[in-house]
Scaffold this active site. Structure first.
Site, PDB file in Angstrom:
ATOM      1  CG  HIS A   1      -0.203   0.103   2.520  1.00 38.98           C
ATOM      2  ND1 HIS A   1       0.308   1.274   3.031  1.00 38.98           N
ATOM      3  CD2 HIS A   1       0.113  -0.860   3.417  1.00 38.98           C
ATOM      4  CE1 HIS A   1       0.896   1.051   4.181  1.00 38.98           C
ATOM      5  NE2 HIS A   1       0.798  -0.247   4.445  1.00 38.98           N
TER       6      HIS A   1
ATOM      7  CD  GLU B   1       1.104  -5.078   8.374  1.00 40.98           C
ATOM      8  OE1 GLU B   1       1.412  -6.272   8.221  1.00 40.98           O
ATOM      9  OE2 GLU B   1       1.840  -4.134   8.046  1.00 40.98           O
TER      10      GLU B   1
END
Length: 258
Positions: free
Chosen positions: A24, A122
């Protein structure tokens, strides 16, 4: 497994597929950590409730725009058949910005579907920046994303008491690769997170003993894209490793994805 160089190409053989791995773009939590110096004391910005499901920073939005230009220039937008994204906001914003931005819509009639998947999110627990908002809210903000594979509306995986350890992340990453291999698509983009991507590649190299170049094992920069090719022999080795370790999912919510 090989690093794919040069122009992206459509795969003709069912014996291997290409994965385009994207971390990201910069999130507001990244900015807070850089300003604080990444300390682990009580003032660690990781614990700030203001960073819940952290969105992209202004710099991150610019990084997405720049990566989108590269995707269009390379022609990758026309070869990727599927985009898998972590459901955390910074990953979703990156995926939509790169593969569904207005320039993409104007220049391509064949942009790939984007599917959110909990398996590639994550490292979970402790930090509010890694706790996602509800999927019902997310659907309103991101109608371009298919959230049907996310089973729980609220974040049932995030743990307040402890953070997922790196061994758990590695095991999850290997399950994710197995899931990708079983997909029909041959060219898949994955928008995820630095720790998850790095631990997945390291697990392949160090635990499953699949050779990888050193450059693939380092931490991803924000919005960096790396390409790898996995083939049938790689997955046979991974399957053997999983059987030997008898690895079990860390959550019943993830078990159904195998």
């Amino acid at each position: 497994m090989e690093l794919v160089g040069g122009q992206p190409r459509r795969l003709a053989s069912p014996e291997f597929k290409t994965l385009y791995l994207v971390r990201h773009a910069q999130g507001i939590h990244n900015v807070a950590l850089e300003e604080k110096g990444g300390t682990d004391d009580i003032g660690d910005p990781h614990f700030s409730p203001k960073l819940l499901d952290a969105p992209l920073s202004p710099k991150g939005i610019k990084q997405v725009s720049e990566q989108q230009k590269e995707i269009l220039k390379s022609g990758l937008i026309n070869t990727v058949q599927l985009v898998i994204t972590s459901p955390l906001r910074r990953a979703v914003e990156t995926a939509v910005g790169i593969f569904r931005g207005q320039k993409v819509i104007n220049q391509s009639d064949n942009f790939p579907p984007i599917v959110a998947l909990e398996l590639c999110r994550e490292r979970m627990g402790l930090y509010p920046c890694d706790r996602r908002e509800s999927i019902s809210t997310r659907r309103i903000c991101f109608p371009e994303i298919d959230f049907t594979m996310v089973e729980s509306d609220e974040d049932a995986l995030w743990r307040e008491e402890e953070r997922e350890n790196l061994e758990e992340v590695s095991a999850r990453g290997l399950r994710f690769l197995k899931w990708l291999w079983e997909r029909p698509e041959k060219e898949i983009a994955v928008v995820s997170h630095g720790i998850f991507l790095q631990q997945t590649l390291r697990a392949l190299h160090e635990k499953v003993s699949i050779p990888l170049e050193d450059s693939l094992l380092t931490r991803f920069a924000n919005c960096e894209l790396r390409s790898i090719r996995i083939d049938k022999s790689d997955m046979e080795v991974l399957t053997t490793y999983n059987c030997r370790k008898n690895a079990a999912p860390t959550s019943s919510s993830l078990h159904t994805l195998e």
